[in-house]
Write a protein that holds these residues in place. Sequence first.
Motif, PDB file in Angstrom:
ATOM      1  N   ASP A 126       0.833  -1.208   0.000  1.00  0.00           N
ATOM      2  CA  ASP A 126       0.000   0.000   0.000  1.00  0.00           C
ATOM      3  C   ASP A 126       0.871   1.263   0.000  1.00  0.00           C
ATOM      4  N   LEU A 127       1.962   1.233   0.753  1.00  0.00           N
ATOM      5  CA  LEU A 127       2.869   2.389   0.782  1.00  0.00           C
ATOM      6  C   LEU A 127       3.525   2.602  -0.574  1.00  0.00           C
ATOM      7  N   ILE A 128       3.819   1.519  -1.267  1.00  0.00           N
ATOM      8  CA  ILE A 128       4.370   1.630  -2.632  1.00  0.00           C
ATOM      9  C   ILE A 128       3.347   2.310  -3.533  1.00  0.00           C
ATOM     10  N   SER A 129       2.081   1.902  -3.418  1.00  0.00           N
ATOM     11  CA  SER A 129       1.012   2.505  -4.227  1.00  0.00           C
ATOM     12  C   SER A 129       0.846   3.988  -3.931  1.00  0.00           C
ATOM     13  N   GLN A 130       1.127   4.371  -2.682  1.00  0.00           N
ATOM     14  CA  GLN A 130       1.033   5.779  -2.295  1.00  0.00           C
ATOM     15  C   GLN A 130       2.257   6.577  -2.728  1.00  0.00           C
ATOM     16  N   ASN A 131       3.239   5.874  -3.288  1.00  0.00           N
ATOM     17  CA  ASN A 131       4.459   6.507  -3.797  1.00  0.00           C
ATOM     18  C   ASN A 131       5.200   7.297  -2.724  1.00  0.00           C
ATOM     19  N   VAL A 132       5.376   6.668  -1.557  1.00  0.00           N
ATOM     20  CA  VAL A 132       6.175   7.310  -0.518  1.00  0.00           C
ATOM     21  C   VAL A 132       7.614   7.425  -1.005  1.00  0.00           C
ATOM     22  N   ASP A 133       8.410   8.238  -0.323  1.00  0.00           N
ATOM     23  CA  ASP A 133       9.765   8.524  -0.789  1.00  0.00           C
ATOM     24  C   ASP A 133      10.817   7.577  -0.215  1.00  0.00           C
ATOM     25  N   GLY A 137      11.276   2.511  -7.720  1.00  0.00           N
ATOM     26  CA  GLY A 137      12.190   3.624  -7.483  1.00  0.00           C
ATOM     27  C   GLY A 137      12.181   4.144  -6.065  1.00  0.00           C
ATOM     28  N   ILE A 138      11.660   3.362  -5.134  1.00  0.00           N
ATOM     29  CA  ILE A 138      11.571   3.786  -3.738  1.00  0.00           C
ATOM     30  C   ILE A 138      12.743   3.212  -2.952  1.00  0.00           C
ATOM     31  N   PRO A 139      13.536   4.039  -2.295  1.00  0.00           N
ATOM     32  CA  PRO A 139      14.609   3.521  -1.435  1.00  0.00           C
ATOM     33  C   PRO A 139      14.035   2.679  -0.300  1.00  0.00           C
ATOM     34  N   VAL A 140      14.682   1.553  -0.007  1.00  0.00           N
ATOM     35  CA  VAL A 140      14.232   0.666   1.054  1.00  0.00           C
ATOM     36  C   VAL A 140      15.418   0.260   1.923  1.00  0.00           C
ATOM     37  N   ILE A 141      15.240   0.416   3.227  1.00  0.00           N
ATOM     38  CA  ILE A 141      16.218  -0.091   4.177  1.00  0.00           C
ATOM     39  C   ILE A 141      15.477  -0.950   5.199  1.00  0.00           C
ATOM     40  N   THR A 142      16.216  -1.712   5.970  1.00  0.00           N
ATOM     41  CA  THR A 142      15.619  -2.447   7.072  1.00  0.00           C
ATOM     42  C   THR A 142      16.151  -1.874   8.380  1.00  0.00           C
ATOM     43  N   PHE A 143      15.362  -2.033   9.441  1.00  0.00           N
ATOM     44  CA  PHE A 143      15.827  -1.651  10.772  1.00  0.00           C
ATOM     45  C   PHE A 143      15.404  -2.747  11.733  1.00  0.00           C
ATOM     46  N   ASP A 144      16.122  -2.910  12.798  1.00  0.00           N
ATOM     47  CA  ASP A 144      15.821  -3.898  13.829  1.00  0.00           C
ATOM     48  C   ASP A 144      15.983  -5.330  13.315  1.00  0.00           C
ATOM     49  N   ALA A 145      15.207  -5.731  12.309  1.00  0.00           N
ATOM     50  CA  ALA A 145      15.276  -7.084  11.751  1.00  0.00           C
ATOM     51  C   ALA A 145      15.540  -6.981  10.254  1.00  0.00           C
ATOM     52  N   ASP A 146      16.560  -7.689   9.802  1.00  0.00           N
ATOM     53  CA  ASP A 146      17.064  -7.536   8.440  1.00  0.00           C
ATOM     54  C   ASP A 146      16.494  -8.589   7.489  1.00  0.00           C
ATOM     55  N   ALA A 147      16.653  -8.326   6.207  1.00  0.00           N
ATOM     56  CA  ALA A 147      16.417  -9.306   5.140  1.00  0.00           C
ATOM     57  C   ALA A 147      17.626  -9.195   4.216  1.00  0.00           C
ATOM     58  N   PRO A 148      18.770  -9.766   4.615  1.00  0.00           N
ATOM     59  CA  PRO A 148      20.026  -9.537   3.906  1.00  0.00           C
ATOM     60  C   PRO A 148      20.056 -10.029   2.470  1.00  0.00           C
ATOM     61  N   ASN A 149      19.185 -10.974   2.124  1.00  0.00           N
ATOM     62  CA  ASN A 149      19.170 -11.503   0.759  1.00  0.00           C
ATOM     63  C   ASN A 149      18.159 -10.807  -0.141  1.00  0.00           C
ATOM     64  N   SER A 150      17.662  -9.682   0.317  1.00  0.00           N
ATOM     65  CA  SER A 150      16.690  -8.907  -0.453  1.00  0.00           C
ATOM     66  C   SER A 150      17.393  -7.750  -1.159  1.00  0.00           C
ATOM     67  N   ALA A 151      16.588  -6.907  -1.799  1.00  0.00           N
ATOM     68  CA  ALA A 151      17.128  -5.738  -2.504  1.00  0.00           C
ATOM     69  C   ALA A 151      17.223  -4.512  -1.611  1.00  0.00           C
ATOM     70  N   ARG A 152      17.081  -4.692  -0.313  1.00  0.00           N
ATOM     71  CA  ARG A 152      17.213  -3.542   0.585  1.00  0.00           C
ATOM     72  C   ARG A 152      18.612  -2.939   0.429  1.00  0.00           C
ATOM     73  N   GLN A 153      18.712  -1.620   0.676  1.00  0.00           N
ATOM     74  CA  GLN A 153      19.966  -0.916   0.403  1.00  0.00           C
ATOM     75  C   GLN A 153      20.843  -0.717   1.630  1.00  0.00           C
ATOM     76  N   ALA A 154      20.278  -0.890   2.823  1.00  0.00           N
ATOM     77  CA  ALA A 154      21.058  -0.740   4.046  1.00  0.00           C
ATOM     78  C   ALA A 154      20.258  -1.327   5.202  1.00  0.00           C
ATOM     79  N   HIS A 155      20.942  -1.566   6.291  1.00  0.00           N
ATOM     80  CA  HIS A 155      20.288  -2.055   7.500  1.00  0.00           C
ATOM     81  C   HIS A 155      20.831  -1.296   8.701  1.00  0.00           C
ATOM     82  N   VAL A 156      19.930  -0.841   9.576  1.00  0.00           N
ATOM     83  CA  VAL A 156      20.325  -0.223  10.838  1.00  0.00           C
ATOM     84  C   VAL A 156      19.698  -1.030  11.963  1.00  0.00           C
ATOM     85  N   GLY A 157      20.526  -1.492  12.875  1.00  0.00           N
ATOM     86  CA  GLY A 157      19.987  -2.331  13.935  1.00  0.00           C
ATOM     87  C   GLY A 157      21.037  -2.737  14.933  1.00  0.00           C
TER      88      GLY A 157
END
Length: 314
Positions: A77-84, A107-127
């Motif tokens: 849903d957030l993707i559909s709303q075109n969040v930044d 084209g939406i930047p994605v990071i993970t926090f707290d719990a990661d998905a290292p094999n995904s297309a996420r661009q960074a992790h903070v945790g």
Amino acid sequence: MKRLILAAAAAALTLAMPAAAQQNYRFAIVPKAMNNPYFDLSRDGCMKRAKELGNIECIYKGPVEHEPASQAQIIQDLISQNVDGIAISVADAAAAVRVIKSARDAGIPVITFDADAPNSARQAHVGTDNRAMGRALGEELLKIRPEGGKYAMISGGPAAANLKERVEGVRDALKGSKWTEISGSPTYSNDDLALSVQQMQDLKTANPDLAAIIPVGGWPMFVPEAYKSFVNKYKSEMDQGKFALVVADTLDVQLQLLRDGYANALVGQRPYEMGEKAMDILLKLKKGEKVDDIVYAGIDRVTKENVDEMLKKK
């Protein structure tokens, strides 16, 4: 001369436009479950940092309870709303791969926090360095009761990568010691607070000689009255050093419970800091800047010796 003046004026106007029309961004932070007070701190850190930056709106939205399918739908849903930008505490690492790719494809930047998905297309992790956190939990238990005994762990969702790492960290620390993990450990509460307390009772009932329980998340302490009711049944064992409770996280309610003798030690993360850093990282990504792949917030070890000091900092 007139043409030169007009050209200079037009150039000055062009340079002034970006400052006058500062780009505003909407960044979403998606917890595993909104009924888990641990994530309230990440929300608060996100809101504070967004306000400091001035041009950021922090959207805090996630499933009410720990439901990976609902989390995936909220992200969609957030993707559909075109969040930044989106920061996700991943409930199910395998299931998150598809929805993270969908966001990146949009084209939406994605990071993970707290719990990661290292094999995904996420661009960074903070945790948290979760394996190190698990080792710290085990080390605190060794300090309390070096003579060992039987122990059990309580975890959250079985597919949460961060919790798996904590479980393995506890085992690392206790390997070669006189501690033995019972069959059926860890149990999985799926971040259900009441269930986590019930699991503590079930473990102790099925194993009367159980000498320690280590919840690798703070779930049972987030329902303090139910948790105290459980502990009170075994308070004499705790006072005699026959039963220990070493629990993850250091929310205010947990620190108060530790101060009042309802736990032996806590090992805490810094979710507030994660919320702050998530906004900084997403902003850099949105601007096309490079970011570190992994950013660790620290951990805190708390016992009765320093609990008052920790409470003063809150």
